[in-house]
Design a protein around this motif. Structure first.
Motif, mmCIF file in Angstrom:
data_model
loop_
_atom_site.group_PDB
_atom_site.id
_atom_site.type_symbol
_atom_site.label_atom_id
_atom_site.label_comp_id
_atom_site.label_asym_id
_atom_site.label_seq_id
_atom_site.Cartn_x
_atom_site.Cartn_y
_atom_site.Cartn_z
ATOM 1 N N TYR A 286 0.825 -1.208 0.000
ATOM 2 C CA TYR A 286 0.000 0.000 0.000
ATOM 3 C C TYR A 286 0.860 1.260 0.000
ATOM 4 C CZ TYR A 286 -3.644 3.370 0.996
ATOM 5 O OH TYR A 286 -4.487 4.450 0.927
ATOM 6 N N MET A 287 2.001 1.243 0.664
ATOM 7 C CA MET A 287 2.886 2.418 0.626
ATOM 8 C C MET A 287 3.369 2.653 -0.797
ATOM 9 S SD MET A 287 4.323 4.978 2.043
ATOM 10 C CE MET A 287 4.423 4.830 3.836
ATOM 11 N N ASP A 288 3.742 1.585 -1.500
ATOM 12 C CA ASP A 288 4.164 1.728 -2.896
ATOM 13 C C ASP A 288 3.038 2.314 -3.743
ATOM 14 O OD1 ASP A 288 6.675 0.727 -2.361
ATOM 15 O OD2 ASP A 288 6.197 -1.327 -2.978
ATOM 16 N N GLU A 289 1.826 1.849 -3.484
ATOM 17 C CA GLU A 289 0.680 2.367 -4.247
ATOM 18 C C GLU A 289 0.448 3.846 -3.937
ATOM 19 O OE1 GLU A 289 -3.669 1.575 -3.280
ATOM 20 O OE2 GLU A 289 -3.389 0.306 -5.049
ATOM 21 N N LEU A 290 0.535 4.207 -2.676
ATOM 22 C CA LEU A 290 0.359 5.605 -2.296
ATOM 23 C C LEU A 290 1.357 6.507 -3.013
ATOM 24 C CD1 LEU A 290 -0.310 5.779 1.556
ATOM 25 C CD2 LEU A 290 -1.829 6.496 -0.283
ATOM 26 N N LEU A 291 2.613 6.076 -3.072
ATOM 27 C CA LEU A 291 3.650 6.890 -3.705
ATOM 28 C C LEU A 291 3.415 7.020 -5.208
ATOM 29 C CD1 LEU A 291 6.776 5.648 -1.729
ATOM 30 C CD2 LEU A 291 5.742 7.923 -1.640
ATOM 31 N N VAL A 292 2.995 5.951 -5.853
ATOM 32 C CA VAL A 292 2.692 6.024 -7.280
ATOM 33 C C VAL A 292 1.532 6.985 -7.515
ATOM 34 C CG1 VAL A 292 1.793 4.757 -9.271
ATOM 35 C CG2 VAL A 292 3.600 3.756 -7.870
ATOM 36 N N LYS A 293 0.499 6.886 -6.697
ATOM 37 C CA LYS A 293 -0.638 7.786 -6.840
ATOM 38 C C LYS A 293 -0.247 9.233 -6.567
ATOM 39 C CE LYS A 293 -4.404 4.544 -5.843
ATOM 40 N NZ LYS A 293 -5.505 4.197 -4.915
ATOM 41 N N LEU A 294 0.643 9.446 -5.615
ATOM 42 C CA LEU A 294 1.116 10.795 -5.321
ATOM 43 C C LEU A 294 1.872 11.364 -6.516
ATOM 44 C CD1 LEU A 294 1.661 13.158 -3.394
ATOM 45 C CD2 LEU A 294 3.601 11.866 -2.469
ATOM 46 N N ARG A 295 2.788 10.570 -7.066
ATOM 47 C CA ARG A 295 3.602 11.043 -8.189
ATOM 48 C C ARG A 295 2.776 11.285 -9.452
ATOM 49 N NH1 ARG A 295 7.117 5.998 -6.829
ATOM 50 N NH2 ARG A 295 8.378 6.755 -5.078
ATOM 51 N N THR A 296 1.648 10.619 -9.555
ATOM 52 C CA THR A 296 0.815 10.750 -10.754
ATOM 53 C C THR A 296 -0.455 11.553 -10.490
ATOM 54 O OG1 THR A 296 -0.225 8.613 -10.244
ATOM 55 C CG2 THR A 296 1.658 8.587 -11.749
ATOM 56 N N ALA A 297 -0.542 12.160 -9.320
ATOM 57 C CA ALA A 297 -1.688 13.011 -8.961
ATOM 58 C C ALA A 297 -3.009 12.274 -9.127
ATOM 59 C CB ALA A 297 -1.688 14.292 -9.798
ATOM 60 N N THR A 298 -3.067 11.032 -8.624
ATOM 61 C CA THR A 298 -4.283 10.221 -8.783
ATOM 62 C C THR A 298 -4.816 9.713 -7.443
ATOM 63 O OG1 THR A 298 -2.902 8.262 -9.211
ATOM 64 C CG2 THR A 298 -3.715 9.479 -11.133
ATOM 65 N N MET A 299 -4.458 10.338 -6.341
ATOM 66 C CA MET A 299 -4.961 9.907 -5.043
ATOM 67 C C MET A 299 -6.460 10.170 -4.925
ATOM 68 S SD MET A 299 -2.407 10.766 -1.918
ATOM 69 C CE MET A 299 -0.822 9.943 -1.709
ATOM 70 N N GLY A 300 -7.172 9.194 -4.364
ATOM 71 C CA GLY A 300 -8.575 9.394 -4.033
ATOM 72 C C GLY A 300 -8.693 9.941 -2.615
ATOM 73 N N ASN A 301 -9.914 10.242 -2.199
ATOM 74 C CA ASN A 301 -10.126 10.827 -0.871
ATOM 75 C C ASN A 301 -9.631 9.901 0.248
ATOM 76 O OD1 ASN A 301 -11.275 13.157 -1.898
ATOM 77 N ND2 ASN A 301 -13.364 12.346 -1.824
ATOM 78 N N ALA A 302 -9.886 8.597 0.101
ATOM 79 C CA ALA A 302 -9.446 7.656 1.134
ATOM 80 C C ALA A 302 -7.924 7.632 1.237
ATOM 81 C CB ALA A 302 -9.983 6.252 0.827
ATOM 82 N N ASP A 303 -7.251 7.689 0.090
ATOM 83 C CA ASP A 303 -5.784 7.717 0.080
ATOM 84 C C ASP A 303 -5.258 8.993 0.734
ATOM 85 O OD1 ASP A 303 -5.536 5.287 -1.422
ATOM 86 O OD2 ASP A 303 -6.046 6.412 -3.227
ATOM 87 N N ILE A 304 -5.906 10.109 0.442
ATOM 88 C CA ILE A 304 -5.458 11.395 0.983
ATOM 89 C C ILE A 304 -5.526 11.394 2.505
ATOM 90 C CG2 ILE A 304 -6.047 13.855 1.142
ATOM 91 C CD1 ILE A 304 -6.941 13.679 -1.802
ATOM 92 N N ILE A 305 -6.582 10.780 3.056
ATOM 93 C CA ILE A 305 -6.722 10.725 4.516
ATOM 94 C C ILE A 305 -5.561 9.956 5.138
ATOM 95 C CG2 ILE A 305 -8.121 9.798 6.402
ATOM 96 C CD1 ILE A 305 -10.592 10.356 4.635
ATOM 97 N N VAL A 306 -5.252 8.789 4.583
ATOM 98 C CA VAL A 306 -4.144 7.989 5.123
ATOM 99 C C VAL A 306 -2.816 8.707 4.917
ATOM 100 C CG1 VAL A 306 -2.834 5.848 4.848
ATOM 101 C CG2 VAL A 306 -5.310 5.786 4.874
ATOM 102 N N ALA A 307 -2.619 9.272 3.735
ATOM 103 C CA ALA A 307 -1.359 9.955 3.442
ATOM 104 C C ALA A 307 -1.130 11.100 4.419
ATOM 105 C CB ALA A 307 -1.364 10.473 2.005
ATOM 106 N N GLN A 308 -2.182 11.855 4.711
ATOM 107 C CA GLN A 308 -2.026 12.973 5.643
ATOM 108 C C GLN A 308 -1.682 12.497 7.047
ATOM 109 O OE1 GLN A 308 -1.919 16.240 4.676
ATOM 110 N NE2 GLN A 308 -1.095 16.391 6.748
ATOM 111 N N LYS A 309 -2.283 11.400 7.468
ATOM 112 C CA LYS A 309 -1.962 10.847 8.794
ATOM 113 C C LYS A 309 -0.506 10.348 8.813
ATOM 114 C CE LYS A 309 -6.684 9.460 10.028
ATOM 115 N NZ LYS A 309 -6.796 10.330 11.217
ATOM 116 N N CYS A 310 -0.069 9.768 7.702
ATOM 117 C CA CYS A 310 1.323 9.308 7.607
ATOM 118 C C CYS A 310 2.284 10.494 7.663
ATOM 119 C CB CYS A 310 1.545 8.548 6.301
ATOM 120 S SG CYS A 310 0.784 6.908 6.247
ATOM 121 N N ILE A 311 1.953 11.558 6.968
ATOM 122 C CA ILE A 311 2.808 12.750 6.948
ATOM 123 C C ILE A 311 2.883 13.375 8.335
ATOM 124 C CG2 ILE A 311 3.043 15.087 6.025
ATOM 125 C CD1 ILE A 311 1.721 13.976 3.426
#
Length: 280
Positions: A190-215
């Motif tokens: 899932y971390m690999d997927e998050l990074l790919v989505k971040l680099r390609t500007a394709t994060m969904g709302n659920a991803d953004i929530i987790v990413a922000q908590k990780c940050i």
């Protein structure tokens, strides 16, 4: 290299005011001609990527960021070897034996100021490149966005560290450690997927929530490292996992990971007829 044709003396001095010289004096600008080319080439190799170079000709916004980046980078990489002297209008080149170069502290302060400006320009370019088809899968994208904590503004606004070039390098190292800790909680998949989505500007709302908590966890880890020796904030880690476990249907990559399988493996239940009981 078409953008190099627009870097005139006037354009260069607009983006590096410290190098501004009288109209007929082009000493600094002339000395940087080769460095302009080198800085442009480095920008392509380490940031834009050769396969996406053409976007600088078609995307006006990225082009307007690339020009000052080349100007600033060229000056920063060369200024210490130019024997700069502080004049009434800026930093010029020593032209007589009776004129002493500017003090090291003044040059250091100038380099730090311009280096921070360069970090901001790179960050803005990355935000634009994320929207360019194909860039997010390049080697340059993986290098520039190696973890979720990749923006200087994250250091400035989310940690207790002052934004300096030294602190930025320090933070990147700590961010790598923090990212490894997060992988143990959300899975490599899932971390690999998050990074790919971040680099390609394709994060969904659920991803953004987790990413922000990780940050948030990473920012705390970076801030508190000297005080607690790198011990992770377990409360913040649990908040990340709680989000994933509470909304499992929104995170199929996590629920399909080997980490999830281990985390939810059915534990052995002793039966009355068993000759031996196991305590787990």
């Amino acid at each position: 290299m078409e953008i190099l044709t627009v870097i005139t003396k006037e354009v260069f001095e607009t983006y590096v005011p410290a190098a501004k010289m009288p109209e007929r004096n082009s000493s600094v600008y002339n000395r940087l001609q080769q460095q302009f080319k080198d800085s442009y080439s480095m920008m392509i190799r380490t940031l834009v990527s050769p396969q996406c170079e053409g976007v600088l000709d078609t995307n006006e916004w990225l082009r307007t960021l690339a020009v000052p980046l080349v100007c600033v980078d060229a000056f920063v990489r060369t200024c210490r070897s130019l024997d700069l002297v502080l004049t009434a209008t800026g930093f010029g080149i020593v032209s007589t034996e009776s004129t002493a170069p500017a003090s090291k502290s003044r040059v250091d302060a100038l380099v730090e100021q311009l280096s921070l400006q360069e970090l901001d320009l790179i960050d803005e370019i990355i935000q634009g490149l994320m929207k360019v088809e194909g860039w997010g899968l390049t080697e340059q994208a993986q290098m520039r966005v190696a973890t979720l904590f990749y923006r200087p503004q994250q250091l400035k606004h989310m940690t207790t560290l002052k934004l300096t070039t030294d602190n930025w390098q320090l933070a990147l190292g700590r961010a790598t450690t923090a990212s490894a800790l997060l992988r143990n909680e959300i899975s490599d998949e899932y971390m690999d997927e998050l990074l790919v989505k971040l680099r390609t500007a394709t994060m969904g709302n659920a991803d953004i929530i987790v990413a922000q908590k990780c940050i948030t966890f990473m920012a705390d880890f970076i801030s508190m490292y000297d005080l607690n020796g790198g011990i992770p904030n377990e409360v913040l880690l649990r908040q990340v996992v709680h989000q994933l476990e509470s909304y499992r249907d929104s995170y199929p990559t996590y629920t399909g990971s080997t980490l999830y399988a281990r985390r939810h493996a059915e534990r052995y239940q002793n039966k009355r007829e068993d000759p031996t009981f196991f305590f787990m």
